[in-house]
Write a protein that holds these residues in place. Structure first.
Motif, PDB file in Angstrom:
ATOM      1  N   THR A  17       0.820  -1.232   0.000  1.00  0.00           N
ATOM      2  CA  THR A  17       0.000   0.000   0.000  1.00  0.00           C
ATOM      3  C   THR A  17       0.845   1.270   0.000  1.00  0.00           C
ATOM      4  O   THR A  17       0.384   2.301  -0.472  1.00  0.00           O
ATOM      5  CB  THR A  17      -0.944   0.038   1.217  1.00  0.00           C
ATOM      6  OG1 THR A  17      -0.160  -0.178   2.398  1.00  0.00           O
ATOM      7  CG2 THR A  17      -2.023  -1.009   1.125  1.00  0.00           C
ATOM      8  N   ARG A  18       2.078   1.197   0.517  1.00  0.00           N
ATOM      9  CA  ARG A  18       2.906   2.412   0.547  1.00  0.00           C
ATOM     10  C   ARG A  18       3.313   2.851  -0.855  1.00  0.00           C
ATOM     11  O   ARG A  18       3.811   3.935  -1.044  1.00  0.00           O
ATOM     12  CB  ARG A  18       4.173   2.169   1.391  1.00  0.00           C
ATOM     13  CG  ARG A  18       3.930   2.216   2.885  1.00  0.00           C
ATOM     14  CD  ARG A  18       5.151   1.775   3.639  1.00  0.00           C
ATOM     15  NE  ARG A  18       5.472   0.385   3.373  1.00  0.00           N
ATOM     16  CZ  ARG A  18       6.663  -0.165   3.608  1.00  0.00           C
ATOM     17  NH1 ARG A  18       7.640   0.565   4.085  1.00  0.00           N
ATOM     18  NH2 ARG A  18       6.862  -1.439   3.362  1.00  0.00           N
ATOM     19  N   GLN A 105      -0.632 -17.487  -0.496  1.00  0.00           N
ATOM     20  CA  GLN A 105      -1.269 -17.013   0.728  1.00  0.00           C
ATOM     21  C   GLN A 105      -2.572 -16.365   0.260  1.00  0.00           C
ATOM     22  O   GLN A 105      -2.540 -15.340  -0.420  1.00  0.00           O
ATOM     23  CB  GLN A 105      -0.376 -15.980   1.442  1.00  0.00           C
ATOM     24  CG  GLN A 105      -0.944 -15.548   2.773  1.00  0.00           C
ATOM     25  CD  GLN A 105      -0.175 -14.376   3.387  1.00  0.00           C
ATOM     26  OE1 GLN A 105       0.507 -13.622   2.683  1.00  0.00           O
ATOM     27  NE2 GLN A 105      -0.299 -14.208   4.680  1.00  0.00           N
ATOM     28  N   GLY A 110      -0.661 -11.350   7.315  1.00  0.00           N
ATOM     29  CA  GLY A 110       0.541 -11.011   8.080  1.00  0.00           C
ATOM     30  C   GLY A 110       1.760 -11.812   7.669  1.00  0.00           C
ATOM     31  O   GLY A 110       1.651 -12.891   7.059  1.00  0.00           O
TER      32      GLY A 110
HETATM   33  P1  UTP Z   1       5.215  -5.063   4.486  1.00  0.00           P
HETATM   34  O1  UTP Z   1       5.119  -4.721   5.898  1.00  0.00           O
HETATM   35  O2  UTP Z   1       6.190  -4.323   3.642  1.00  0.00           O
HETATM   36  O3  UTP Z   1       3.744  -4.968   3.896  1.00  0.00           O
HETATM   37  O4  UTP Z   1       5.492  -6.614   4.390  1.00  0.00           O
HETATM   38  P2  UTP Z   1       3.229  -4.832   2.419  1.00  0.00           P
HETATM   39  O5  UTP Z   1       1.775  -5.128   2.457  1.00  0.00           O
HETATM   40  O6  UTP Z   1       3.996  -5.644   1.431  1.00  0.00           O
HETATM   41  O7  UTP Z   1       3.509  -3.301   2.037  1.00  0.00           O
HETATM   42  P3  UTP Z   1       2.856  -1.958   2.596  1.00  0.00           P
HETATM   43  O8  UTP Z   1       3.393  -1.771   3.984  1.00  0.00           O
HETATM   44  O9  UTP Z   1       1.362  -2.131   2.554  1.00  0.00           O
HETATM   45  O10 UTP Z   1       3.327  -0.924   1.636  1.00  0.00           O
HETATM   46  C1  UTP Z   1       6.787  -7.151   4.516  1.00  0.00           C
HETATM   47  C2  UTP Z   1       6.921  -8.348   3.608  1.00  0.00           C
HETATM   48  O11 UTP Z   1       6.021  -9.376   3.983  1.00  0.00           O
HETATM   49  C3  UTP Z   1       5.202  -9.762   2.899  1.00  0.00           C
HETATM   50  C4  UTP Z   1       5.239  -8.595   1.929  1.00  0.00           C
HETATM   51  O12 UTP Z   1       5.010  -9.017   0.598  1.00  0.00           O
HETATM   52  C5  UTP Z   1       6.638  -8.034   2.154  1.00  0.00           C
HETATM   53  O13 UTP Z   1       7.600  -8.733   1.387  1.00  0.00           O
HETATM   54  N1  UTP Z   1       3.845 -10.070   3.404  1.00  0.00           N
HETATM   55  C6  UTP Z   1       3.249  -9.237   4.290  1.00  0.00           C
HETATM   56  C7  UTP Z   1       3.202 -11.210   2.973  1.00  0.00           C
HETATM   57  O14 UTP Z   1       3.734 -11.992   2.157  1.00  0.00           O
HETATM   58  N2  UTP Z   1       1.963 -11.480   3.472  1.00  0.00           N
HETATM   59  C8  UTP Z   1       1.340 -10.666   4.349  1.00  0.00           C
HETATM   60  O15 UTP Z   1       0.209 -10.988   4.760  1.00  0.00           O
HETATM   61  C9  UTP Z   1       2.007  -9.511   4.768  1.00  0.00           C
END
Ligand code: UTP
Length: 293
Positions: A17-18, A105, A110
Protein backbone atom coordinates in the motif's frame (compact mmCIF):
# COMPACT_ATOMS: atom_id res chain seq x y z
CA UNK A 1 26.96 -30.26 13.15
CA UNK A 2 24.17 -27.93 11.97
CA UNK A 3 21.98 -28.79 8.98
CA UNK A 4 22.77 -26.83 5.82
CA UNK A 5 20.49 -23.88 5.04
CA UNK A 6 19.44 -24.42 1.42
CA UNK A 7 15.88 -23.03 1.28
CA UNK A 8 14.92 -19.38 1.23
CA UNK A 9 11.34 -18.22 1.65
CA UNK A 10 10.38 -14.96 -0.06
CA UNK A 11 7.11 -13.63 1.37
CA UNK A 12 5.66 -11.60 -1.50
CA UNK A 13 1.93 -11.61 -0.84
CA UNK A 14 1.68 -8.20 0.85
CA UNK A 15 -0.47 -5.47 -0.65
CA UNK A 16 2.28 -2.85 -1.03
CA UNK A 17 0.00 0.00 0.00
CA UNK A 18 2.91 2.41 0.55
CA UNK A 19 3.58 2.29 -3.17
CA UNK A 20 0.11 2.84 -4.58
CA UNK A 21 -0.90 3.43 -7.31
CA UNK A 22 2.22 1.71 -8.80
CA UNK A 23 1.32 -1.49 -6.96
CA UNK A 24 -2.36 -1.54 -7.89
CA UNK A 25 -1.87 -4.02 -10.72
CA UNK A 26 1.78 -5.07 -10.34
CA UNK A 27 3.63 -6.54 -7.36
CA UNK A 28 6.03 -4.19 -5.58
CA UNK A 29 8.62 -6.99 -5.79
CA UNK A 30 8.71 -6.34 -9.56
CA UNK A 31 9.55 -2.64 -9.28
CA UNK A 32 12.97 -2.26 -10.90
CA UNK A 33 16.13 -0.77 -9.41
CA UNK A 34 17.74 0.47 -12.63
CA UNK A 35 16.70 -2.52 -14.78
CA UNK A 36 16.32 -5.46 -12.40
CA UNK A 37 13.22 -6.18 -10.28
CA UNK A 38 13.93 -5.93 -6.57
CA UNK A 39 13.06 -9.60 -6.01
CA UNK A 40 15.86 -10.61 -8.39
CA UNK A 41 18.43 -8.85 -6.20
CA UNK A 42 17.13 -11.00 -3.32
CA UNK A 43 17.27 -14.23 -5.34
CA UNK A 44 20.84 -13.43 -6.43
CA UNK A 45 21.77 -12.83 -2.77
CA UNK A 46 20.28 -16.23 -1.83
CA UNK A 47 22.28 -17.96 -4.57
CA UNK A 48 25.48 -16.17 -3.54
CA UNK A 49 24.89 -17.46 0.00
CA UNK A 50 24.80 -21.05 -1.30
CA UNK A 51 20.99 -21.50 -1.08
CA UNK A 52 19.53 -22.99 -4.24
CA UNK A 53 15.91 -23.66 -3.33
CA UNK A 54 13.66 -20.66 -3.56
CA UNK A 55 10.12 -20.64 -2.22
CA UNK A 56 8.01 -17.61 -3.09
CA UNK A 57 4.81 -16.94 -1.15
CA UNK A 58 2.50 -15.16 -3.58
CA UNK A 59 -1.03 -13.85 -3.60
CA UNK A 60 -3.55 -12.46 -6.02
CA UNK A 61 -2.10 -10.24 -8.75
CA UNK A 62 1.42 -11.60 -8.35
CA UNK A 63 1.68 -13.67 -11.54
CA UNK A 64 4.32 -11.29 -12.96
CA UNK A 65 6.78 -12.76 -10.42
CA UNK A 66 6.14 -16.29 -11.71
CA UNK A 67 6.49 -15.13 -15.32
CA UNK A 68 9.75 -13.34 -14.50
CA UNK A 69 11.47 -16.53 -13.28
CA UNK A 70 10.00 -18.65 -16.10
CA UNK A 71 11.09 -19.06 -19.73
CA UNK A 72 9.70 -16.51 -22.15
CA UNK A 73 9.64 -18.40 -25.45
CA UNK A 74 8.29 -15.58 -27.64
CA UNK A 75 10.77 -13.03 -26.29
CA UNK A 76 13.71 -15.46 -26.53
CA UNK A 77 12.78 -16.41 -30.12
CA UNK A 78 12.53 -12.76 -31.11
CA UNK A 79 15.89 -11.86 -29.56
CA UNK A 80 17.46 -14.89 -31.25
CA UNK A 81 16.07 -13.91 -34.65
CA UNK A 82 17.33 -10.35 -34.25
CA UNK A 83 20.77 -11.59 -33.18
CA UNK A 84 20.57 -9.79 -29.82
CA UNK A 85 22.69 -12.39 -28.05
CA UNK A 86 23.63 -10.21 -25.05
CA UNK A 87 20.01 -9.60 -24.14
CA UNK A 88 19.17 -13.23 -24.83
CA UNK A 89 21.79 -14.30 -22.27
CA UNK A 90 20.40 -11.86 -19.68
CA UNK A 91 16.84 -13.13 -20.19
CA UNK A 92 17.84 -16.81 -20.14
CA UNK A 93 20.02 -16.44 -17.06
CA UNK A 94 16.98 -15.46 -14.99
CA UNK A 95 15.01 -18.61 -15.75
CA UNK A 96 18.07 -20.88 -15.64
CA UNK A 97 19.22 -19.39 -12.36
CA UNK A 98 17.21 -21.45 -9.94
CA UNK A 99 14.42 -23.80 -9.12
CA UNK A 100 11.49 -21.86 -7.71
CA UNK A 101 8.49 -23.29 -5.87
CA UNK A 102 5.40 -21.18 -5.27
CA UNK A 103 2.83 -21.31 -2.54
CA UNK A 104 -0.18 -19.10 -2.24
CA UNK A 105 -1.27 -17.01 0.73
CA UNK A 106 -4.95 -16.55 -0.02
CA UNK A 107 -5.34 -13.52 2.23
CA UNK A 108 -2.66 -11.09 3.44
CA UNK A 109 -2.95 -12.10 7.08
CA UNK A 110 0.54 -11.01 8.08
CA UNK A 111 4.21 -11.91 7.63
CA UNK A 112 4.02 -14.72 10.22
CA UNK A 113 1.08 -16.23 8.34
CA UNK A 114 2.97 -15.93 5.03
CA UNK A 115 5.91 -17.86 6.53
CA UNK A 116 3.52 -20.50 7.86
CA UNK A 117 2.23 -21.06 4.29
CA UNK A 118 5.72 -22.36 3.36
CA UNK A 119 5.71 -25.04 6.09
CA UNK A 120 5.12 -28.06 3.82
CA UNK A 121 7.74 -26.94 1.31
CA UNK A 122 10.36 -26.20 3.98
CA UNK A 123 9.89 -29.39 5.99
CA UNK A 124 11.97 -30.12 9.06
CA UNK A 125 15.10 -28.08 8.32
CA UNK A 126 16.50 -24.64 9.02
CA UNK A 127 15.63 -22.07 6.36
CA UNK A 128 16.01 -18.39 5.56
CA UNK A 129 13.35 -15.73 5.12
CA UNK A 130 14.23 -12.82 2.85
CA UNK A 131 12.02 -9.75 2.44
CA UNK A 132 12.85 -8.61 -1.06
CA UNK A 133 11.95 -4.97 -0.44
CA UNK A 134 14.83 -4.73 2.02
CA UNK A 135 17.61 -4.54 -0.54
CA UNK A 136 20.99 -5.04 1.12
CA UNK A 137 24.25 -4.06 -0.51
CA UNK A 138 27.22 -5.44 1.38
CA UNK A 139 30.83 -6.54 0.83
CA UNK A 140 29.62 -10.09 1.57
CA UNK A 141 25.96 -11.00 0.82
CA UNK A 142 23.96 -10.41 4.02
CA UNK A 143 22.47 -13.91 4.00
CA UNK A 144 25.95 -15.42 3.70
CA UNK A 145 27.12 -13.50 6.78
CA UNK A 146 24.05 -14.73 8.68
CA UNK A 147 24.48 -18.37 7.64
CA UNK A 148 28.01 -18.24 9.09
CA UNK A 149 26.54 -17.06 12.38
CA UNK A 150 23.91 -19.82 12.20
CA UNK A 151 26.59 -22.47 11.59
CA UNK A 152 28.47 -21.22 14.65
CA UNK A 153 25.45 -20.99 17.00
CA UNK A 154 22.97 -23.55 15.62
CA UNK A 155 20.24 -21.05 16.51
CA UNK A 156 17.84 -18.74 14.69
CA UNK A 157 19.45 -15.49 13.56
CA UNK A 158 17.72 -12.13 12.96
CA UNK A 159 19.42 -9.45 10.85
CA UNK A 160 19.74 -6.13 12.64
CA UNK A 161 21.04 -2.67 11.83
CA UNK A 162 21.87 0.19 14.15
CA UNK A 163 19.23 2.92 14.03
CA UNK A 164 19.94 6.03 16.08
CA UNK A 165 17.34 8.67 16.84
CA UNK A 166 13.51 8.65 16.81
CA UNK A 167 13.33 6.44 13.67
CA UNK A 168 13.94 3.43 15.97
CA UNK A 169 10.25 3.54 16.93
CA UNK A 170 9.29 2.37 13.42
CA UNK A 171 11.05 -0.99 13.85
CA UNK A 172 11.01 -4.19 15.82
CA UNK A 173 13.98 -3.89 18.19
CA UNK A 174 16.04 -6.52 19.99
CA UNK A 175 16.68 -6.46 23.69
CA UNK A 176 20.01 -8.28 23.85
CA UNK A 177 23.66 -8.42 24.80
CA UNK A 178 26.71 -8.43 22.56
CA UNK A 179 28.38 -11.83 22.45
CA UNK A 180 31.99 -10.98 23.29
CA UNK A 181 34.88 -12.30 21.28
CA UNK A 182 32.81 -13.47 18.29
CA UNK A 183 32.04 -11.87 14.92
CA UNK A 184 33.70 -8.61 15.95
CA UNK A 185 30.85 -7.63 18.27
CA UNK A 186 28.20 -8.10 15.57
CA UNK A 187 26.43 -11.01 17.30
CA UNK A 188 23.81 -10.34 20.00
CA UNK A 189 22.20 -12.82 22.33
CA UNK A 190 18.48 -11.92 22.31
CA UNK A 191 16.49 -11.72 25.56
CA UNK A 192 13.36 -10.16 24.11
CA UNK A 193 11.94 -8.51 21.01
CA UNK A 194 9.98 -5.28 21.22
CA UNK A 195 7.79 -4.14 18.33
CA UNK A 196 7.87 -0.38 17.58
CA UNK A 197 9.04 0.86 21.00
CA UNK A 198 8.61 4.51 21.99
CA UNK A 199 11.79 6.52 21.40
CA UNK A 200 13.56 6.67 24.77
CA UNK A 201 12.05 3.37 25.90
CA UNK A 202 13.79 1.32 23.19
CA UNK A 203 15.87 -1.53 24.64
CA UNK A 204 18.75 -1.08 22.14
CA UNK A 205 19.54 0.60 18.82
CA UNK A 206 19.47 -2.76 16.99
CA UNK A 207 16.48 -2.70 14.63
CA UNK A 208 15.20 -5.86 12.94
CA UNK A 209 15.38 -5.85 9.13
CA UNK A 210 14.18 -8.28 6.50
CA UNK A 211 16.49 -11.29 6.78
CA UNK A 212 16.03 -14.25 9.10
CA UNK A 213 17.49 -17.71 9.53
CA UNK A 214 14.92 -19.79 11.37
CA UNK A 215 14.88 -23.27 12.82
CA UNK A 216 11.79 -25.34 11.88
CA UNK A 217 10.55 -24.92 15.48
CA UNK A 218 9.24 -21.53 14.30
CA UNK A 219 6.28 -23.27 12.65
CA UNK A 220 5.11 -24.75 15.95
CA UNK A 221 5.69 -21.38 17.62
CA UNK A 222 3.62 -19.60 14.94
CA UNK A 223 0.83 -22.16 15.41
CA UNK A 224 0.61 -21.11 19.06
CA UNK A 225 0.94 -17.36 18.41
CA UNK A 226 -2.23 -15.28 18.79
CA UNK A 227 -3.04 -12.63 16.19
CA UNK A 228 -1.24 -9.37 16.91
CA UNK A 229 -1.19 -5.82 15.58
CA UNK A 230 -3.75 -5.16 12.83
CA UNK A 231 -5.35 -8.58 13.42
CA UNK A 232 -2.37 -10.13 11.59
CA UNK A 233 -0.10 -13.01 12.53
CA UNK A 234 3.20 -11.22 13.13
CA UNK A 235 6.55 -12.97 12.63
CA UNK A 236 8.03 -11.00 15.54
CA UNK A 237 5.31 -12.41 17.85
CA UNK A 238 6.12 -15.91 16.56
CA UNK A 239 9.80 -15.40 17.33
CA UNK A 240 8.92 -14.21 20.84
CA UNK A 241 7.09 -17.51 21.27
CA UNK A 242 10.15 -19.34 19.87
CA UNK A 243 12.36 -17.54 22.40
CA UNK A 244 10.59 -19.45 25.18
CA UNK A 245 11.98 -22.70 23.71
CA UNK A 246 15.20 -21.79 21.92
CA UNK A 247 17.96 -19.22 21.85
CA UNK A 248 17.83 -16.53 19.17
CA UNK A 249 20.68 -14.26 18.09
CA UNK A 250 20.70 -10.88 16.38
CA UNK A 251 23.36 -10.23 13.75
CA UNK A 252 24.35 -6.67 12.90
CA UNK A 253 25.31 -7.35 9.28
CA UNK A 254 27.95 -5.44 7.39
CA UNK A 255 26.39 -3.47 4.52
CA UNK A 256 23.81 -0.88 3.62
CA UNK A 257 20.10 -1.61 3.65
CA UNK A 258 17.63 0.21 1.43
CA UNK A 259 13.92 0.03 2.25
CA UNK A 260 12.76 -0.25 -1.34
CA UNK A 261 9.13 -0.70 -0.21
CA UNK A 262 9.14 2.94 0.87
CA UNK A 263 9.06 5.75 -1.71
CA UNK A 264 12.14 7.64 -0.56
CA UNK A 265 14.05 4.43 0.21
CA UNK A 266 13.31 3.24 -3.31
CA UNK A 267 14.50 6.49 -4.89
CA UNK A 268 17.69 6.47 -2.81
CA UNK A 269 18.40 2.86 -3.78
CA UNK A 270 17.82 3.71 -7.46
CA UNK A 271 20.42 6.50 -7.30
CA UNK A 272 22.95 4.38 -5.34
CA UNK A 273 22.64 1.42 -7.69
CA UNK A 274 22.71 3.60 -10.80
CA UNK A 275 25.92 5.29 -9.61
CA UNK A 276 27.60 1.88 -9.33
CA UNK A 277 26.58 0.69 -12.78
CA UNK A 278 29.18 0.71 -15.55
CA UNK A 279 26.55 1.51 -18.21
CA UNK A 280 24.81 4.51 -16.60
CA UNK A 281 26.97 5.39 -13.55
CA UNK A 282 29.02 8.12 -15.22
CA UNK A 283 25.96 9.78 -16.76
CA UNK A 284 24.13 9.67 -13.44
CA UNK A 285 27.05 11.25 -11.57
CA UNK A 286 27.34 14.04 -14.15
CA UNK A 287 23.61 14.63 -14.05
CA UNK A 288 23.54 14.88 -10.24
CA UNK A 289 26.51 17.27 -10.29
CA UNK A 290 24.79 19.43 -12.88
CA UNK A 291 21.87 19.97 -10.52
CA UNK A 292 24.03 22.05 -8.11
CA UNK A 293 21.70 21.19 -5.25
P1 UTP B 1 5.21 -5.06 4.49
O1 UTP B 1 5.12 -4.72 5.90
O2 UTP B 1 6.19 -4.32 3.64
O3 UTP B 1 3.74 -4.97 3.90
O4 UTP B 1 5.49 -6.61 4.39
P2 UTP B 1 3.23 -4.83 2.42
O5 UTP B 1 1.78 -5.13 2.46
O6 UTP B 1 4.00 -5.64 1.43
O7 UTP B 1 3.51 -3.30 2.04
P3 UTP B 1 2.86 -1.96 2.60
O8 UTP B 1 3.39 -1.77 3.98
O9 UTP B 1 1.36 -2.13 2.55
O10 UTP B 1 3.33 -0.92 1.64
C1 UTP B 1 6.79 -7.15 4.52
C2 UTP B 1 6.92 -8.35 3.61
O11 UTP B 1 6.02 -9.38 3.98
C3 UTP B 1 5.20 -9.76 2.90
C4 UTP B 1 5.24 -8.59 1.93
O12 UTP B 1 5.01 -9.02 0.60
C5 UTP B 1 6.64 -8.03 2.15
O13 UTP B 1 7.60 -8.73 1.39
N1 UTP B 1 3.85 -10.07 3.40
C6 UTP B 1 3.25 -9.24 4.29
C7 UTP B 1 3.20 -11.21 2.97
O14 UTP B 1 3.73 -11.99 2.16
N2 UTP B 1 1.96 -11.48 3.47
C8 UTP B 1 1.34 -10.67 4.35
O15 UTP B 1 0.21 -10.99 4.76
C9 UTP B 1 2.01 -9.51 4.77
Amino acid sequence: MTKKVSKVVFPAAGLGTRFLPATKAQPKEMLPLVDKPIIQYGVEEALAAGCDQIIIVTGRGKSAIEDHFDHSYELEKLLEEKGKTDLLTVVRQISDMIHVAYVRQKEALGLGHAVLMARELVGNEPFAVLLADDVIDGPVPCLKQMIKAYEETGSSIIATQAVDGPAISQYGVIDGKTVRGKFGGRLFSVNNLVEKPKYGEHPSNQAIVGRYILTPEIFKALDRTPLGAGGELQLTDGMKMLLKKEKIFGYNFEGVRHDAGDKFGFLRATVEFALKRPDVGKQMREYLKSKNL
